[in-house]
Scaffold this active site. Structure first.
Site, PDB file in Angstrom:
ATOM      1  N   GLY A   1      14.013 -39.459  -5.846  1.00  0.00           N
ATOM      2  CA  GLY A   1      12.741 -39.928  -5.299  1.00  0.00           C
ATOM      3  C   GLY A   1      12.473 -39.101  -4.059  1.00  0.00           C
ATOM      4  O   GLY A   1      12.834 -39.472  -2.951  1.00  0.00           O
ATOM      5  N   THR A   2      11.863 -37.948  -4.268  1.00  0.00           N
ATOM      6  CA  THR A   2      11.811 -36.981  -3.160  1.00  0.00           C
ATOM      7  C   THR A   2      10.792 -37.346  -2.088  1.00  0.00           C
ATOM      8  O   THR A   2      10.828 -36.769  -1.013  1.00  0.00           O
ATOM      9  CB  THR A   2      11.540 -35.562  -3.695  1.00  0.00           C
ATOM     10  N   ASN A   3       9.890 -38.291  -2.360  1.00  0.00           N
ATOM     11  CA  ASN A   3       8.994 -38.708  -1.275  1.00  0.00           C
ATOM     12  C   ASN A   3       9.797 -39.433  -0.202  1.00  0.00           C
ATOM     13  O   ASN A   3       9.767 -39.078   0.971  1.00  0.00           O
ATOM     14  CB  ASN A   3       7.888 -39.635  -1.786  1.00  0.00           C
ATOM     15  N   ASP A   4      10.521 -40.475  -0.638  1.00  0.00           N
ATOM     16  CA  ASP A   4      11.341 -41.205   0.332  1.00  0.00           C
ATOM     17  C   ASP A   4      12.464 -40.336   0.872  1.00  0.00           C
ATOM     18  O   ASP A   4      12.779 -40.381   2.061  1.00  0.00           O
ATOM     19  CB  ASP A   4      11.923 -42.472  -0.304  1.00  0.00           C
TER      20      ASP A   4
ATOM     21  N   TYR B   1      15.228 -32.900 -16.140  1.00  0.00           N
ATOM     22  CA  TYR B   1      13.779 -33.004 -16.333  1.00  0.00           C
ATOM     23  C   TYR B   1      13.075 -33.196 -14.989  1.00  0.00           C
ATOM     24  O   TYR B   1      13.700 -33.541 -13.990  1.00  0.00           O
ATOM     25  CB  TYR B   1      13.421 -34.167 -17.272  1.00  0.00           C
TER      26      TYR B   1
ATOM     27  N   GLU C   1      17.178 -41.544  -3.226  1.00  0.00           N
ATOM     28  CA  GLU C   1      16.070 -41.353  -2.280  1.00  0.00           C
ATOM     29  C   GLU C   1      16.481 -41.705  -0.859  1.00  0.00           C
ATOM     30  O   GLU C   1      15.668 -41.637   0.059  1.00  0.00           O
ATOM     31  CB  GLU C   1      14.851 -42.168  -2.710  1.00  0.00           C
TER      32      GLU C   1
ATOM     33  N   ARG D   1      -3.117   3.340   8.625  1.00  0.00           N
ATOM     34  CA  ARG D   1      -3.486   2.173   7.825  1.00  0.00           C
ATOM     35  C   ARG D   1      -2.378   1.131   7.776  1.00  0.00           C
ATOM     36  O   ARG D   1      -1.225   1.464   7.568  1.00  0.00           O
ATOM     37  CB  ARG D   1      -3.782   2.597   6.376  1.00  0.00           C
TER      38      ARG D   1
ATOM     39  N   ARG E   1      -3.277  -1.226  -6.475  1.00  0.00           N
ATOM     40  CA  ARG E   1      -2.326  -2.344  -6.515  1.00  0.00           C
ATOM     41  C   ARG E   1      -2.672  -3.177  -7.737  1.00  0.00           C
ATOM     42  O   ARG E   1      -3.782  -3.077  -8.278  1.00  0.00           O
ATOM     43  CB  ARG E   1      -2.410  -3.180  -5.248  1.00  0.00           C
TER      44      ARG E   1
ATOM     45  N   HIS F   1     -15.806  -8.883   0.429  1.00  0.00           N
ATOM     46  CA  HIS F   1     -14.806  -9.708   1.113  1.00  0.00           C
ATOM     47  C   HIS F   1     -14.812 -11.142   0.583  1.00  0.00           C
ATOM     48  O   HIS F   1     -13.767 -11.705   0.243  1.00  0.00           O
ATOM     49  CB  HIS F   1     -15.097  -9.690   2.620  1.00  0.00           C
TER      50      HIS F   1
ATOM     51  N   GLY G   1      -8.478  -7.042   4.222  1.00  0.00           N
ATOM     52  CA  GLY G   1      -9.298  -7.028   5.425  1.00  0.00           C
ATOM     53  C   GLY G   1      -8.702  -7.753   6.614  1.00  0.00           C
ATOM     54  O   GLY G   1      -9.345  -7.894   7.641  1.00  0.00           O
TER      55      GLY G   1
ATOM     56  N   MET H   1      -5.901  -6.991   8.389  1.00  0.00           N
ATOM     57  CA  MET H   1      -5.291  -6.182   9.434  1.00  0.00           C
ATOM     58  C   MET H   1      -6.069  -4.893   9.636  1.00  0.00           C
ATOM     59  O   MET H   1      -7.158  -4.740   9.102  1.00  0.00           O
ATOM     60  CB  MET H   1      -3.830  -5.963   9.112  1.00  0.00           C
TER      61      MET H   1
ATOM     62  N   CYS I   1      11.371 -37.771  -9.758  1.00  0.00           N
ATOM     63  CA  CYS I   1      10.128 -38.474 -10.032  1.00  0.00           C
ATOM     64  C   CYS I   1       9.223 -38.545  -8.822  1.00  0.00           C
ATOM     65  O   CYS I   1       8.198 -39.205  -8.838  1.00  0.00           O
ATOM     66  CB  CYS I   1      10.408 -39.866 -10.576  1.00  0.00           C
TER      67      CYS I   1
ATOM     68  N   ARG J   1       6.337 -47.551 -12.632  1.00  0.00           N
ATOM     69  CA  ARG J   1       6.445 -48.501 -11.519  1.00  0.00           C
ATOM     70  C   ARG J   1       6.097 -49.884 -12.029  1.00  0.00           C
ATOM     71  O   ARG J   1       5.249 -50.033 -12.912  1.00  0.00           O
ATOM     72  CB  ARG J   1       5.479 -48.123 -10.404  1.00  0.00           C
TER      73      ARG J   1
ATOM     74  N   LYS K   1       0.830  -1.203   0.000  1.00  0.00           N
ATOM     75  CA  LYS K   1       0.000   0.000   0.000  1.00  0.00           C
ATOM     76  C   LYS K   1       0.865   1.253   0.000  1.00  0.00           C
ATOM     77  O   LYS K   1       0.653   2.178  -0.795  1.00  0.00           O
ATOM     78  CB  LYS K   1      -0.914  -0.021   1.234  1.00  0.00           C
TER      79      LYS K   1
ATOM     80  N   ARG L   1      11.247 -48.552 -13.233  1.00  0.00           N
ATOM     81  CA  ARG L   1      11.825 -48.842 -11.919  1.00  0.00           C
ATOM     82  C   ARG L   1      11.586 -50.298 -11.575  1.00  0.00           C
ATOM     83  O   ARG L   1      10.439 -50.764 -11.591  1.00  0.00           O
ATOM     84  CB  ARG L   1      11.174 -47.955 -10.850  1.00  0.00           C
TER      85      ARG L   1
ATOM     86  N   SER M   1      17.596 -40.306 -10.556  1.00  0.00           N
ATOM     87  CA  SER M   1      16.262 -39.718 -10.478  1.00  0.00           C
ATOM     88  C   SER M   1      15.934 -39.546  -9.001  1.00  0.00           C
ATOM     89  O   SER M   1      15.959 -40.521  -8.241  1.00  0.00           O
ATOM     90  CB  SER M   1      15.235 -40.624 -11.161  1.00  0.00           C
TER      91      SER M   1
HETATM   92  P1  ADP Z   1      -7.653  -2.331   3.814  1.00  0.00           P
HETATM   93  O1  ADP Z   1      -6.220  -2.657   3.688  1.00  0.00           O
HETATM   94  O2  ADP Z   1      -8.395  -3.283   4.672  1.00  0.00           O
HETATM   95  O3  ADP Z   1      -8.291  -2.088   2.478  1.00  0.00           O
HETATM   96  P2  ADP Z   1      -7.359   0.499   4.119  1.00  0.00           P
HETATM   97  O4  ADP Z   1      -6.168   0.961   4.835  1.00  0.00           O
HETATM   98  O5  ADP Z   1      -7.287   0.536   2.643  1.00  0.00           O
HETATM   99  O6  ADP Z   1      -7.752  -0.944   4.618  1.00  0.00           O
HETATM  100  O7  ADP Z   1      -8.545   1.382   4.607  1.00  0.00           O
HETATM  101  C1  ADP Z   1      -9.858   1.075   4.298  1.00  0.00           C
HETATM  102  C2  ADP Z   1     -10.556   2.254   3.679  1.00  0.00           C
HETATM  103  O8  ADP Z   1     -10.473   3.395   4.519  1.00  0.00           O
HETATM  104  C3  ADP Z   1      -9.970   2.728   2.382  1.00  0.00           C
HETATM  105  O9  ADP Z   1     -10.456   2.010   1.312  1.00  0.00           O
HETATM  106  C4  ADP Z   1     -10.467   4.140   2.296  1.00  0.00           C
HETATM  107  O10 ADP Z   1     -11.735   4.164   1.723  1.00  0.00           O
HETATM  108  C5  ADP Z   1     -10.545   4.547   3.742  1.00  0.00           C
HETATM  109  N1  ADP Z   1      -9.444   5.452   4.040  1.00  0.00           N
HETATM  110  C6  ADP Z   1      -8.208   5.146   4.451  1.00  0.00           C
HETATM  111  N2  ADP Z   1      -7.457   6.239   4.599  1.00  0.00           N
HETATM  112  C7  ADP Z   1      -8.249   7.298   4.285  1.00  0.00           C
HETATM  113  C8  ADP Z   1      -8.060   8.703   4.235  1.00  0.00           C
HETATM  114  N3  ADP Z   1      -6.891   9.266   4.532  1.00  0.00           N
HETATM  115  N4  ADP Z   1      -9.102   9.450   3.857  1.00  0.00           N
HETATM  116  C9  ADP Z   1     -10.274   8.876   3.536  1.00  0.00           C
HETATM  117  N5  ADP Z   1     -10.525   7.575   3.566  1.00  0.00           N
HETATM  118  C10 ADP Z   1      -9.521   6.784   3.938  1.00  0.00           C
HETATM  119 MG    MG Z   2      10.766 -44.460  -3.198  1.00  0.00          MG
HETATM  120 MG    MG Z   3      -7.815  -0.844   1.141  1.00  0.00          MG
END
Ligand code: ADP
Ligand code: MG
Ligand code: MG
Length: 878
Positions: free
Chosen positions: A764-767, A850, A743, A91, A333, A449, A100, A102, A830, A570, A22, A625, A762
């Site tokens: 034999g990564t399981n064994d 291979y 192996e 943020r 992003r 979400h 969502g 954190m 293998c 086999r 971000k 084998r 070859s």
């Molecule tokens: P997440 O990573 O869960 O998307 P964000 O940090 O993007 O959380 O925040 C969630 C929302 O909060 C953003 O999509 C935005 O709409 C709002 N937000 C964050 N910072 C600001 C800001 N400085 N002004 C207005 N809205 C904000």
């Molecule tokens: Mg074997």
């Molecule tokens: Mg966001």
């Protein structure tokens, strides 16, 4: 001295490790001259220090204070200033997006005084000021003070009754602020902190702490995100979408994340702030409709989306806010997308001249290709459609409806397939979403979400099926026509079309599989895109791809899927069925003549097996084998025999078999009489197999057998087997490479010696994994692997992805020493890892010739081998 804080003008998109995704992208947008509110980013390094030491690094407070001062100077107001406050958001933002997972706190800087200043600043919009204040206490209470969010939700619901949040007037909101402050006081024994800087400081630490919230840990494990990265913290000036109807907030994609089609995709909500759009508190409008509300902002937004797409040369998702007719960009992003969209977008971008074909191959993953090979619903089947929602994440899922995350987990653990049905999901539903085969929601759009998380996990999802009334508490939903679906009733959901069906709908092969099978010429856009990418990956890759196949049918399918040979054929299944009889005779033989008679009877049967496979492979190499498992696996069960004997129903042979079974019993068959040890102990066994191979090869023109000896630990074991095999091959006038599996750790460590007697290795990564870790796979996986994963001992099972540090190191040693003894030593793998994307990359890196994997994984291996050849490191393409 370490620098822990970067202004948005100082960063750029390449600094994701330090600034989080971000922060890096906010800086990038700032540098592009896009309208981003001013702000700065505290680095992930500061977070890591805080999490390790329990306190922020020294110097951080000072640096933050300086950047805050600079921000205040730019904005012409001070944080929380009573008569004209600057407000900020705090943020989270890690290197890899964790939607969502954190925390974020908005409107920091408000208190009983500055709320009046904010009202004044807004030209007397009291309602707006109190709405912002109540939001602060609510978010702060939940995320920083750790209070139950429902406490606030209930207070809000009680006040608004059947009205919407926008119907509350300023007096009511002021009253709500008092209620909220009371909740904080009751729950924590302290007043809501009024000091703006204190608010900010506490929020920063809460964001740091949220890195280790249980749901974040779970998400990282699911997405294979390393646990030690930490999160950055972004502090930015607030802009307000909750001023009134000339304001609002929205999310958008630069093209359809479901199909890749270009266009305007997004949701917008008037008079709202932050999470309101995705939380589904009110119904959003489609982004296209913004054009009628605010044409100027809309046009600007569309222009910016184009700029971003051309700049990032990829699909972007964005978050924006409009404050009284002025557009602000709050996030962008490179956006998550479905597997199908990934292929289509990659080739579209090539056609637009934005990326090369080399890059296109690196833009898609083997996991995405594997998803496209999943079955889909049979178009011709009888289906009872009960609703249609949005096609949020593709695939066909069938299972019992469940209405809570906990039930989903419970039933899935009992081996049931379940569909998690919710009105909408939130981050607390994550465990249930992981456990379910598919997810169905009645609310929320493609940016909700449920949709975002499901797409990220590659899980089938239908969202926003608004015709459904979901009654979570009563564990049922009602579809139009009074169709009631209760917990346990089977439903089928189609994430590609958005349809929901009652009962179980049969599934059929995917179009992509049909294409690989050669049944269809590329027709639809997706198959065409896959075809182009695969051709290019094949041209680029250095690794060969072979198949693990034991039957002519598997061999033929493997060929169609692009296998360049068989890396593991086999021979043990060739001793099953009616042939068990002969194995029994072999075990019971008491004279050389009896044993030879049993072997002589097996030989023509083996020979015809090999003929079938050589024919199917049509001149491509076939690595066979020699028999690997302990012989008692082919004998009758000890309990069955004992019962027969006890009941007096046993024949003479039964009695002999019982004593043989007892004699052959092993405490630990994995480590017992198997592999090359059998060949050395039972005279004539390997010779019979080699003769069958030689005779079959002599009969099939162009056949290219390679003879592989399993479980070798010392070159002496290999030498005597080799000597005998060379003689037999010469007698038949057939040429074949003779090599060994690597192996057993000892084999890897003495590879230079072993290479003297082996023309190929070859792995034999399981064994090899079992023996390197000392894990008995069948015992440990169920018993304690989830515990190990929880404890972070490994991020992914070493049976799934090669453990580079341990098993991988053994492989590297074997490659290096083997090649130094025999420069033209041919090297392959293998084990099941041969079809795992990360492991394929590793095999490329250590210079194998291979990989060999199950027929169905061959396209995945081809693609990953191409990607490995075209990229140095994969770490940023998640
Ligand atoms: P997440 O990573 O869960 O998307 P964000 O940090 O993007 O959380 O925040 C969630 C929302 O909060 C953003 O999509 C935005 O709409 C709002 N937000 C964050 N910072 C600001 C800001 N400085 N002004 C207005 N809205 C904000
Ligand atoms: Mg074997
Ligand atoms: Mg966001």
């Amino acid at each position: 001295m370490a620098k822990y804080v970067y202004d948005f003008t100082e960063g750029n998109r390449n600094l994701k490790d330090l600034l989080g995704g971000k922060g890096a992208n906010l800086a990038e947008m700032t540098n592009l001259g896009l309208p981003v509110p001013h702000g700065f980013t505290i680095t992930t390094e500061a977070c890591r220090h805080y999490l390790a030491e329990g306190s922020v690094p020294s110097g951080l407070d000072q640096e933050v204070a300086e950047h805050l001062e600079a921000l205040e100077a730019k904005m012409g107001r001070k944080l929380g200033q009573a008569d004209d406050p600057l407000l900020v958001s705090v943020r989270s933002g890690a290197k890899f997006s964790m939607p969502g997972m954190m925390e974020t706190v908005l409107n920091i800087g408000l208190n009983d005084e500055s709320v009046h200043g904010l009202a004044k600043q807004s030209g007397g919009n009291d309602r707006f000021a109190w709405d912002s204040y109540r939001r602060l206490i609510q978010m702060f209470g939940k995320t920083v003070l750790g209070l139950d969010g429902d406490l606030f939700e209930h207070a809000l619901d009680e006040l608004k009754g059947r009205r919407q949040d926008t119907d509350l007037d300023s007096g009511e909101l002021q009253q709500l602020v008092e209620t909220y402050k009371g909740i904080v006081r009751d729950q924590t024994g302290k007043d809501f902190p009024a000091d703006p800087r204190e608010q900010m400081r506490l929020a920063v630490m809460a964001v740091f702490d949220s890195w280790n919230a249980p749901r974040a840990i779970l998400y990282r494990r699911q997405e294979r995100i390393p646990a030690d990265l930490g999160t950055a913290v972004n502090i930015m000036a607030m802009v307000f979408g909750n001023y009134g109807n000339d304001s609002g907030t929205g999310v958008a994609f630069t093209r359809d994340p479901g199909s890749g089609q270009q266009g305007i995709y997004g949701d917008y909500l008037q008079n709202a702030q932050g999470e309101d759009v995705v939380a589904g508190i009110r119904n959003t409008i489609p982004l296209e409709d913004l054009e009628h509300l605010d044409k100027q902002s809309y046009d600007e937004l569309v222009g910016i989306m184009e700029t971003l797409e051309n700049h990032y040369r990829d699909l972007c998702d964005i978050e924006f806010t409009i404050e009284r007719g002025k557009l602000w960009m709050l996030q962008t992003r490179v956006g998550k997308r479905t597997a199908a969209a990934a292929f289509c977008i990659a080739t579209q971008l090539v056609d637009q001249g934005l990326i090369t074909m080399d890059e296109a191959v690196t833009r898609v993953t083997g996991d995405q290709l594997a998803q496209l090979m999943f079955p889909r619903f049979d178009g011709g089947a009888d289906k009872k459609k009960i609703a249609k929602g949005m096609n949020a994440s593709p695939g066909a899922a069938v299972g019992k409806a469940v209405f809570s995350s906990a039930r989903a987990v419970e039933l899935a653990e009992q081996g049931e397939d379940v569909i998690l049905v919710r009105r909408e999901t939130n981050p607390d539903d994550l465990a249930g979403m992981i456990a379910a085969k598919g997810i169905l929601t009645s609310r929320g759009g493609k940016t909700s979400h449920a949709a975002v998380v499901a797409r990220g996990m590659g899980k089938t999802c239908v969202c926003g099926a608004e015709e459904l009334e979901v009654h979570t508490a009563e564990q049922r939903f009602v579809a139009p026509g009074d169709v009631v679906v209760s917990e346990g009733d089977v439903i089928s959901i189609d994430g590609t079309t958005g349809e929901v069906f009652l009962g179980e709908v049969p599934v059929v092969d995917s179009a992509v599989v049909e294409y690989f099978e050669g049944a269809t010429e590329p027709q639809d856009d997706l198959v065409k895109a896959v075809d182009r990418v695969m051709r290019h990956a094949d041209r680029a890759r250095r690794l060969g791809v072979r198949a693990n196949a034991d039957t002519p049918e598997d061999a033929a399918r493997a060929r169609r899927f692009g296998a360049q040979g068989i890396g593991l054929c086999r021979t043990e299944h060739m001793f099953l069925g009616e042939r068990r009889q002969l194995v029994e005779d072999l075990v019971l033989a008491s004279t050389d003549a009896e044993r030879q008679a049993a072997l002589d009877a097996l030989e023509p049967l083996q020979k015809s097996d090999f003929i079938g496979i050589f024919q199917a492979m049509d001149g491509a190499p076939v690595t066979i084998r020699l028999i690997d498992p302990p012989l008692h696996e082919f004998l009758p069960d000890i309990v069955d025999l004992s019962v027969k004997v006890a009941a007096g129903q046993a024949t003479d042979k039964d009695r002999k078999l019982l004593s043989a079974v007892k004699r052959l019993h092993e405490q630990n068959p994995m480590l017992g009489l198997r592999g090359v040890r059998l060949g050395l102990v039972i005279p004539g066994l390997f010779a019979m197999q080699v003769r069958a191979i030689a005779q079959a090869a002599a009969e099939v023109p162009g056949a290219k057998p390679e003879i592989m000896i399993p479980l070798v630990a010392a070159v002496q074991e290999l030498e005597s087997v080799r000597e005998e095999a060379v003689k037999i091959l010469a007698e038949a006038g057939v040429e074949a490479l003779i090599g060994t599996m690597i192996e057993v750790p000892r084999a890897a460590l003495t590879a230079a010696q072993i290479a003297e007697a082996a023309e190929f290795f070859s792995f034999g990564t399981n064994d090899l994994t079992q023996l390197a870790w000392g894990f008995s796979r069948d015992d440990v996986e169920a018993a304690f692997f989830s515990h190990y994963l929880d404890a972070g001992i490994f991020g992914v099972s070493p049976f799934e992805t090669i453990d580079r540090e341990g098993v991988g190191r053994l492989m590297e040693i074997a490659v290096r020493e083997g090649r130094s003894a025999r420069p033209d030593l041919h090297l392959g793998i293998c084990g099941e890892h041969g079809g795992d994307p990360d492991s394929v990359r590793f095999c490329h890196e250590i210079g194998l010739d291979y990989v060999s994997c199950s027929p169905f994984r061959i396209p995945v291996a081809r693609l990953e081998a191409g990607r490995a050849a075209l990229t140095q490191s994969d770490s940023d393409t998640r």
